[in-house]
Scaffold this active site. Structure first.
Site, mmCIF file in Angstrom:
data_model
loop_
_atom_site.group_PDB
_atom_site.id
_atom_site.type_symbol
_atom_site.label_atom_id
_atom_site.label_comp_id
_atom_site.label_asym_id
_atom_site.label_seq_id
_atom_site.Cartn_x
_atom_site.Cartn_y
_atom_site.Cartn_z
ATOM 1 N N SER A 134 -9.740 58.958 -4.916
ATOM 2 C CA SER A 134 -10.639 59.949 -4.316
ATOM 3 C C SER A 134 -11.125 59.430 -2.966
ATOM 4 O O SER A 134 -11.114 58.214 -2.725
ATOM 5 C CB SER A 134 -11.849 60.149 -5.236
ATOM 6 O OG SER A 134 -12.890 60.840 -4.576
ATOM 7 N N TYR A 147 -18.719 56.390 -10.001
ATOM 8 C CA TYR A 147 -17.494 57.176 -9.743
ATOM 9 C C TYR A 147 -16.706 56.571 -8.584
ATOM 10 O O TYR A 147 -15.500 56.313 -8.692
ATOM 11 C CB TYR A 147 -17.851 58.642 -9.444
ATOM 12 C CG TYR A 147 -16.622 59.475 -9.194
ATOM 13 C CD1 TYR A 147 -15.695 59.700 -10.206
ATOM 14 C CD2 TYR A 147 -16.363 60.026 -7.930
ATOM 15 C CE1 TYR A 147 -14.544 60.441 -9.977
ATOM 16 C CE2 TYR A 147 -15.222 60.773 -7.697
ATOM 17 C CZ TYR A 147 -14.317 60.978 -8.723
ATOM 18 O OH TYR A 147 -13.177 61.706 -8.498
HETATM 19 P P1 NDP Z 1 -10.822 68.683 -14.079
HETATM 20 O O1 NDP Z 1 -12.163 68.429 -14.683
HETATM 21 O O2 NDP Z 1 -10.455 70.096 -13.771
HETATM 22 O O3 NDP Z 1 -9.679 68.040 -14.994
HETATM 23 C C1 NDP Z 1 -9.849 66.745 -15.510
HETATM 24 C C2 NDP Z 1 -8.769 66.449 -16.534
HETATM 25 O O4 NDP Z 1 -9.003 65.116 -17.027
HETATM 26 C C3 NDP Z 1 -8.802 67.381 -17.716
HETATM 27 O O5 NDP Z 1 -7.489 67.749 -18.069
HETATM 28 C C4 NDP Z 1 -9.422 66.536 -18.819
HETATM 29 O O6 NDP Z 1 -8.875 66.885 -20.087
HETATM 30 C C5 NDP Z 1 -8.956 65.147 -18.432
HETATM 31 N N1 NDP Z 1 -9.820 64.130 -19.034
HETATM 32 C C6 NDP Z 1 -11.094 63.809 -18.719
HETATM 33 N N2 NDP Z 1 -11.569 62.882 -19.576
HETATM 34 C C7 NDP Z 1 -10.570 62.621 -20.447
HETATM 35 C C8 NDP Z 1 -10.434 61.767 -21.577
HETATM 36 N N3 NDP Z 1 -11.439 60.974 -22.014
HETATM 37 N N4 NDP Z 1 -9.277 61.762 -22.254
HETATM 38 C C9 NDP Z 1 -8.251 62.562 -21.859
HETATM 39 N N5 NDP Z 1 -8.299 63.366 -20.800
HETATM 40 C C10 NDP Z 1 -9.456 63.405 -20.110
HETATM 41 O O7 NDP Z 1 -10.800 67.790 -12.750
HETATM 42 P P2 NDP Z 1 -9.718 67.617 -11.572
HETATM 43 O O8 NDP Z 1 -8.459 68.296 -11.885
HETATM 44 O O9 NDP Z 1 -10.403 67.938 -10.311
HETATM 45 O O10 NDP Z 1 -9.557 66.033 -11.609
HETATM 46 C C11 NDP Z 1 -8.325 65.372 -11.781
HETATM 47 C C12 NDP Z 1 -8.420 64.001 -11.125
HETATM 48 O O11 NDP Z 1 -8.620 64.165 -9.723
HETATM 49 C C13 NDP Z 1 -9.588 63.138 -11.631
HETATM 50 O O12 NDP Z 1 -9.160 61.807 -11.764
HETATM 51 C C14 NDP Z 1 -10.615 63.264 -10.489
HETATM 52 O O13 NDP Z 1 -11.471 62.140 -10.423
HETATM 53 C C15 NDP Z 1 -9.694 63.358 -9.298
HETATM 54 N N6 NDP Z 1 -10.294 63.951 -8.113
HETATM 55 C C16 NDP Z 1 -10.841 65.206 -8.162
HETATM 56 C C17 NDP Z 1 -11.422 65.733 -7.028
HETATM 57 C C18 NDP Z 1 -12.096 67.057 -7.012
HETATM 58 O O14 NDP Z 1 -12.841 67.347 -6.050
HETATM 59 N N7 NDP Z 1 -11.873 67.927 -8.005
HETATM 60 C C19 NDP Z 1 -11.421 65.005 -5.749
HETATM 61 C C20 NDP Z 1 -10.836 63.688 -5.826
HETATM 62 C C21 NDP Z 1 -10.277 63.206 -6.953
HETATM 63 P P3 NDP Z 1 -9.738 67.131 -21.432
HETATM 64 O O15 NDP Z 1 -11.128 67.478 -21.017
HETATM 65 O O16 NDP Z 1 -9.013 68.231 -22.129
HETATM 66 O O17 NDP Z 1 -9.639 65.836 -22.168
HETATM 67 C C1 8X3 Z 2 -14.463 63.837 -5.756
HETATM 68 C C2 8X3 Z 2 -14.392 64.071 -4.296
HETATM 69 O O1 8X3 Z 2 -15.662 64.882 -2.273
HETATM 70 O O2 8X3 Z 2 -16.280 65.846 -4.430
HETATM 71 O O3 8X3 Z 2 -13.509 62.886 -6.101
HETATM 72 O O4 8X3 Z 2 -16.841 63.521 -3.912
HETATM 73 S S1 8X3 Z 2 -15.880 64.610 -3.695
#
Ligand code: NDP
Ligand code: 8X3
Length: 248
Positions: A134, A147
């Site tokens: 991120s 985070y």
């Molecule tokens: P979502 O919340 O939409 O999706 C997150 C996914 O992670 C879900 O499928 C969830 O599945 C899974 N997950 C979370 N905890 C667990 C667990 N304990 N076991 C198994 N699966 C888990 O978020 P995003 O798609 O946005 O995030 C995906 C990645 O991108 C993350 O690593 C996030 O940190 C990163 N990211 C996101 C950003 C954003 O702004 N959205 C920016 C930068 C990075 P379930 O709940 O079914 O277990």
């Molecule tokens: C999350 C990105 O910009 O929402 O990984 O902090 S931001």
């Protein structure tokens, strides 16, 4: 040979968008997550190209057992370490300890154990590892200590892994996005839909599909190219300055 990708966190957001894009391009997709209903719905949509595995990233023994996958699902060309979450954006001393532990176990421990278990498979096929870090790995903000710390780990883990894998042909990339409108903020705020909508209001966040296209591009580059880190933001997100605490 049909290519195989394992996507953690395929039940929502970036992971689900990647599952759809890779399957649409002829890959077999192994998708994991805790919500079995979401995985079954994705299986109904994608058919035989999709193998759903209900799995909690904190269950380290279950993660290790994925190395036992065999047959048409046994080869592995890409591990997409995508599952992750953030705790509420509050100062560390106001955060719930169990919540912090959940984030560290999911974003770091699960990712490390799964990668270690699957690397022999990836080495066999000269595959790739793509990790979701991120912008929070690089740019600090209030409430981001844990985070951002986990995502800085993911970034450095990715770079160091390249050294371990020198000569194997396995590529490693750290993807470092800014704001992507997914369930991320809903999860971060404990299900506060209004807070999530407010964060993305009157700006144009990236979409899960934007990230899927980016990840697809990285994954399908000629194999002599390795993108080490890739940072991307919505045009409408930028940087703040330093905070100065003044007297009086
Ligand atoms: P979502 O919340 O939409 O999706 C997150 C996914 O992670 C879900 O499928 C969830 O599945 C899974 N997950 C979370 N905890 C667990 C667990 N304990 N076991 C198994 N699966 C888990 O978020 P995003 O798609 O946005 O995030 C995906 C990645 O991108 C993350 O690593 C996030 O940190 C990163 N990211 C996101 C950003 C954003 O702004 N959205 C920016 C930068 C990075 P379930 O709940 O079914 O277990
Ligand atoms: C999350 C990105 O910009 O929402 O990984 O902090 S931001």
């Amino acid at each position: 040979m049909t290519k195989v990708v394992l996507i953690t966190g395929a039940t929502a957001g970036i992971g689900a968008a990647c599952a759809r894009l890779f399957a649409a391009n002829g890959w077999r997709v192994i998708g994991t997550g805790r919500r079995g209903d979401r995985l079954r719905a994705l299986q109904d949509e994608l058919g035989e190209a999709f193998l759903p595995l209900v799995l909690d990233m904190r269950d380290l023994n279950a993660l290790e057992s994925l190395a036992e996958l065999s047959g048409e699902w046994g080869g592995l060309d890409l591990l997409l370490n995508n599952a992750g979450l953030a705790p509420p954006a509050e100062p560390l001393h106001e955060q719930d300890r169990e919540h912090l532990e959940q984030v560290i176990e999911t974003n770091i421990s699960g990712l490390v154990v799964l990668t270690r278990a699957l690397l022999p498979r990836l080495i066999e096929r000269k595959g790739a590892v793509i990790n979701l870090s991120s912008v929070a790995a690089t740019y600090p903000y209030r409430g981001g200590a844990v985070y951002g710390g986990t995502k800085a780990f993911v970034r450095q883990f990715s770079l160091d892994l390249r050294c371990d894998l020198a000569g194997t042909g396995v590529r490693v990339t750290s993807i470092e996005p800014g704001m992507v409108e997914t369930e991320f903020t809903l999860v971060r705020t404990g299900g506060d839909q209004a807070a999530s909508e407010a964060l993305y209001a009157n700006m144009e966040p990236m979409t899960a599909e934007d990230l899927a296209q980016t990840i697809w591009w990285v994954a399908t580059l000629p194999t002599h190219l390795n993108i080490n880190t890739l940072e991307l933001m919505p045009t409408s997100q930028s940087f703040a300055g330093f905070t100065v605490a003044r007297k009086g």
